[in-house]
Design a protein around this motif. Structure first.
Motif, PDB file in Angstrom:
ATOM      1  N   VAL A  91      16.879  74.200  39.006  1.00 49.76           N
ATOM      2  CA  VAL A  91      17.448  72.919  39.438  1.00 49.76           C
ATOM      3  C   VAL A  91      17.963  72.245  37.987  1.00 49.76           C
ATOM      4  CG1 VAL A  91      17.514  70.559  40.128  1.00 49.76           C
ATOM      5  CG2 VAL A  91      16.771  72.488  41.403  1.00 49.76           C
ATOM      6  N   VAL A  92      19.381  71.966  37.518  1.00 51.00           N
ATOM      7  CA  VAL A  92      19.513  71.259  36.511  1.00 51.00           C
ATOM      8  C   VAL A  92      19.569  69.880  36.916  1.00 51.00           C
ATOM      9  CG1 VAL A  92      21.394  70.799  34.671  1.00 51.00           C
ATOM     10  CG2 VAL A  92      21.260  73.129  35.739  1.00 51.00           C
ATOM     11  N   ASP A  93      18.576  69.049  36.086  1.00 52.98           N
ATOM     12  CA  ASP A  93      18.357  67.499  36.455  1.00 52.98           C
ATOM     13  C   ASP A  93      18.942  66.506  35.451  1.00 52.98           C
ATOM     14  OD1 ASP A  93      17.032  65.517  38.100  1.00 52.98           O
ATOM     15  OD2 ASP A  93      15.737  65.545  36.444  1.00 52.98           O
ATOM     16  N   ALA A  94      19.448  65.592  35.952  1.00 51.33           N
ATOM     17  CA  ALA A  94      19.774  64.398  35.000  1.00 51.33           C
ATOM     18  C   ALA A  94      19.529  63.098  35.654  1.00 51.33           C
ATOM     19  CB  ALA A  94      21.005  64.511  34.504  1.00 51.33           C
ATOM     20  N   SER A  95      19.229  61.839  35.020  1.00 47.04           N
ATOM     21  CA  SER A  95      19.099  60.695  35.706  1.00 47.04           C
ATOM     22  C   SER A  95      20.385  60.262  36.282  1.00 47.04           C
ATOM     23  CB  SER A  95      18.645  59.768  34.773  1.00 47.04           C
ATOM     24  OG  SER A  95      19.505  59.429  33.812  1.00 47.04           O
ATOM     25  N   PRO A  96      20.339  59.415  37.207  1.00 45.40           N
ATOM     26  CA  PRO A  96      21.620  58.981  37.985  1.00 45.40           C
ATOM     27  C   PRO A  96      22.671  58.212  37.035  1.00 45.40           C
ATOM     28  CG  PRO A  96      19.803  58.570  39.499  1.00 45.40           C
ATOM     29  CD  PRO A  96      19.171  59.016  38.021  1.00 45.40           C
ATOM     30  N   GLU A  97      21.731  57.546  36.075  1.00 43.82           N
ATOM     31  CA  GLU A  97      22.693  56.952  34.910  1.00 43.82           C
ATOM     32  C   GLU A  97      23.426  57.822  34.052  1.00 43.82           C
ATOM     33  OE1 GLU A  97      19.397  54.315  36.546  1.00 43.82           O
ATOM     34  OE2 GLU A  97      19.218  56.403  35.368  1.00 43.82           O
ATOM     35  N   THR A  98      22.785  58.762  33.849  1.00 37.71           N
ATOM     36  CA  THR A  98      23.507  59.774  33.043  1.00 37.71           C
ATOM     37  C   THR A  98      24.798  60.481  33.845  1.00 37.71           C
ATOM     38  OG1 THR A  98      21.548  60.352  31.643  1.00 37.71           O
ATOM     39  CG2 THR A  98      23.374  62.114  31.975  1.00 37.71           C
ATOM     40  N   GLN A  99      24.390  61.059  35.115  1.00 39.56           N
ATOM     41  CA  GLN A  99      25.578  61.327  36.053  1.00 39.56           C
ATOM     42  C   GLN A  99      26.743  60.453  35.963  1.00 39.56           C
ATOM     43  OE1 GLN A  99      22.334  62.255  39.307  1.00 39.56           O
ATOM     44  NE2 GLN A  99      24.053  63.471  39.728  1.00 39.56           N
ATOM     45  N   LEU A 100      26.326  59.093  36.247  1.00 39.17           N
ATOM     46  CA  LEU A 100      27.449  58.129  36.388  1.00 39.17           C
ATOM     47  C   LEU A 100      28.033  58.255  35.037  1.00 39.17           C
ATOM     48  CD1 LEU A 100      28.585  56.097  38.310  1.00 39.17           C
ATOM     49  CD2 LEU A 100      27.158  54.537  37.475  1.00 39.17           C
ATOM     50  N   ASP A 101      27.593  58.047  34.035  1.00 31.20           N
ATOM     51  CA  ASP A 101      28.201  58.003  32.850  1.00 31.20           C
ATOM     52  C   ASP A 101      29.290  59.251  32.436  1.00 31.20           C
ATOM     53  OD1 ASP A 101      28.581  56.985  30.005  1.00 31.20           O
ATOM     54  OD2 ASP A 101      27.874  58.928  29.569  1.00 31.20           O
ATOM     55  N   ARG A 102      28.858  60.319  32.511  1.00 33.98           N
ATOM     56  CA  ARG A 102      29.514  61.551  32.577  1.00 33.98           C
ATOM     57  C   ARG A 102      30.610  61.686  33.387  1.00 33.98           C
ATOM     58  NH1 ARG A 102      24.361  65.650  32.369  1.00 33.98           N
ATOM     59  NH2 ARG A 102      23.791  65.380  29.938  1.00 33.98           N
ATOM     60  N   LEU A 103      30.599  61.192  34.679  1.00 34.16           N
ATOM     61  CA  LEU A 103      31.712  61.302  35.530  1.00 34.16           C
ATOM     62  C   LEU A 103      32.763  60.263  35.342  1.00 34.16           C
ATOM     63  CD1 LEU A 103      29.562  61.485  39.078  1.00 34.16           C
ATOM     64  CD2 LEU A 103      30.988  63.351  37.637  1.00 34.16           C
TER      65      LEU A 103
END
Length: 208
Positions: free
Chosen positions: A129-141
Motif C-alpha cells: 500500500v502506498v500511503d500519504a496523509s490526506p493533506e498531502t493527497q489534497l495538495d497533490r490533486l
C-alpha cells in the motif's frame, strides 16, 4: 514467482511507485489499462456493455464514451454493479493470463486502484500500500492535477478509507516524502520482494 497487489488512494503516488518498481525489474499488470482493453471496439466486453446500457454509451467512432457511461453508473449503485459484473471478470481473466506468462522467478506487480474496495487482497501473495496523509493527497490533486478542492475531496471520499487500506497492507510505502526519498524506499521494498520471490517454491505443472 511472487504475486504482489499494489494499491493506494488517489494522490498518494501509486503510479510513481509502480513506475519505479518496473525500473527495478518488476513485471507490471495494470488493471486500469486492462479495463480499457477489454472494452475496446470489437471486443465482446464492449458488446456486453452496449447490450446493458444502450448505444448512447458509444462515441461517434464506435469506442466507449467513458464520461457518458460514468455519468450513468457512478450515481446509481445498481447500474455500477451491472458494469462491474461485465468488466471485472474480463479484467481478472486477462490478468491471470498475463501472470501465467511471466518468468518463473518474476515479481509480478498488479496495479489495482480499487483493491481494498473490492476485497481483492486474498488474490495476492502480499499487498503493498502506498500511503500519504490526506493533506498531502489534497495538495497533490489540487496543485499537480488541477482539481478544485471540492472535486478532490469528493474523489478521496469515494474511495476506501486510509485505515481500510492500511489494514490489508503487508508492506506500506510512506510517500509523504520528496521523490529522492521515495526512490530509496522503493528500492528497499524491491529488495525485499525479490528476496521473497527467490525463496518461493516453483509453480507446479498443471495436471489438467
Amino acid at each position: 514467482m511472487l504475486s504482489v497487489g499494489l494499491t493506494g488512494g488517489i494522490g498518494t503516488g501509486k503510479s510513481e511507485v509502480s513506475r519505479l518498481l518496473v525500473e527495478c525489474g518488476a513485471v507490471l499488470i495494470d488493471a486500469d489499462r486492462i479495463a480499457r482493453e477489454v472494452v475496446a471496439p470489437g471486443t465482446p466486453g464492449l458488446a456486453a456493455v452496449v447490450d446493458a446500457f444502450g448505444e448512447d454509451v458509444l462515441a461517434p467512432d464506435g469506442s466507449l464514451d467513458r464520461p457518458r457511461l460514468g455519468s450513468l453508473v457512478f450515481a446509481d449503485a445498481e447500474r455500477l454493479a451491472v458494469l462491474n459484473a461485465i468488466v471485472h471478470p474480463l479484467v481478472g481473466a486477462r490478468s491471470r493470463d498475463l501472470e501465467a506468462g511471466a518468468p518463473e522467478d518474476a515479481v509480478v506487480v498488479h496495479d489495482v486502484p480499487l483493491l481494498a474496495e473490492n476485497g481483492l487482497a486474498p488474490l495476492y501473495d502480499l499487498v503493498v500500500v502506498v500511503d500519504a496523509s490526506p493533506e498531502t493527497q489534497l495538495d497533490r490533486l489540487v496543485r499537480l492535477r488541477g482539481m478544485t478542492e471540492q472535486d478532490a475531496r469528493a474523489r478521496m471520499a469515494a474511495q476506501a478509507t486510509r485505515e481500510k487500506r492500511l489494514e490489508i497492507a503487508d508492506i506500506v510505502i510512506d510517500n509523504d516524502v520528496p521523490l529522492e526519498e521515495l526512490q530509496r524506499r522503493v528500492r528497499d521494498v524491491w529488495a525485499e520482494l525479490a528476496r521473497r520471490a527467490r525463496e518461493r517454491e516453483p509453480r507446479q505443472p498443471s495436471q489438467e
